[in-house]
Design an enzyme around this catalytic site. Structure first.
Site, short mmCIF file in Angstrom:
data_model
loop_
_atom_site.label_atom_id
_atom_site.label_comp_id
_atom_site.label_asym_id
_atom_site.label_seq_id
_atom_site.Cartn_x
_atom_site.Cartn_y
_atom_site.Cartn_z
N ASP A 30 -1.67 5.78 -5.07
CA ASP A 30 -2.78 5.26 -3.98
C ASP A 30 -2.08 6.24 -2.53
OD1 ASP A 30 -0.77 3.31 -3.21
OD2 ASP A 30 -1.58 1.99 -2.39
N THR A 74 4.13 -0.13 -4.07
CA THR A 74 3.09 -1.58 -4.28
C THR A 74 4.07 -3.21 -4.10
OG1 THR A 74 1.69 -1.16 -3.62
CG2 THR A 74 1.29 -2.99 -3.89
N GLU A 109 -5.74 -8.53 -5.45
CA GLU A 109 -4.31 -7.66 -5.44
C GLU A 109 -3.99 -7.55 -6.82
OE1 GLU A 109 -2.59 -5.84 -3.16
OE2 GLU A 109 -4.94 -6.05 -2.00
#
Length: 250
Positions: A56, A61, A38
């Site tokens: 995305d 995020t 990640e």
């Protein structure tokens, strides 16, 4: 959102060979592996303050597991944090988080939300809440399901990592495809054959999204461990992700 019981009824005795991913030593390995996937870093604890929009379709995020403003897990995280500490820097953004849930919108979050997240990340209460939500929503259900399917530590990790990226519904879809091609050990299948089928299905799912189309977290990490026969996810471990090489020797 996931709960442990969401995986269905019944249970089996956990695999007798090796330790499970919920063993503290193995869990630490799992956290480091996912952090390289990640955030390209073994230091997963440095990611509490991480936040960005990676384009995305999931909005912001953030954090140690990639909580997303568009998928509900970030909202639940901030709600639980606010229940513990009402005056936190993220509390004023709860109405906006509820509005943008299910979208990639930043409406009501910009420009201050990323800075508020980074401030909150200095708080040990928020750090603890991130870890609790990671375990409640992703880690514990994935490990429980993997044990029910008769998988050892590597398989438990494969389930967990799939859950992290794809969420509950995505994970279930991948697992269903895998089980249409190979039987899990709990149903008499060969563990390595089944895991190859699971990783195949995982890569196919990843290629459906441009933002996740680089499958190296599977092909040059988890698949490598499987090809080496390392079903216990034992160190030393050597892998590469996005062209960067990593290792854990103890």
């Amino acid at each position: 959102m996931w709960e442990v019981e969401a995986y269905g009824t019944g249970s089996t005795t956990p695999p007798s060979t090796g330790t499970g991913l919920d063993d503290p030593v193995k869990k630490e390995i799992a956290m480091k592996l996912v952090s390289t996937f990640e955030n390209s870093s073994l230091d997963w604890r440095a990611q509490f303050a991480y936040i960005e929009d990676i384009d995305d379709g999931r909005g912001y995020t953030a954090g140690i597991i990639g909580f997303c403003s568009g998928t509900g897990d970030m909202l639940e995280l901030v709600e639980r944090y606010t229940a513990k500490k009402p005056g936190n820097p993220l509390a004023p953004y709860l109405p906006a988080l509820r509005r943008v849930d299910g979208t990639d919108s930043h409406e009501g979050l910009d420009p201050g939300f990323p800075d508020a997240w980074r401030r909150a990340a200095q708080d040990t209460v928020f750090q603890q809440t991130q870890e609790e939500e990671r375990d409640r929503v992703y880690f514990n259900p994935a490990v429980s399901q993997a044990k029910t399917d008769g998988l050892r530590t590597l398989g438990q990790f494969a389930y967990y990592d799939a859950a992290v990226m794809h969420g509950e519904s995505g994970f279930r879809s991948i697992r269903a495809v895998a089980q249409s091609r190979a039987l899990p050990p709990s149903r008499g299948g060969d563990e390595r054959t089944y895991l190859h089928a699971f990783l195949d299905a995982r890569e196919e799912e990843m290629r459906k999204e441009e933002a996740h189309s680089d499958t190296t977290r599977v092909s040059t990490a988890q698949r490598r461990f499987l090809n080496e026969g390392n079903l216990g996810l034992n160190t030393p471990l050597y892998w590469s992700v996005y062209g960067d090489a990593f290792s854990l020797t103890s």
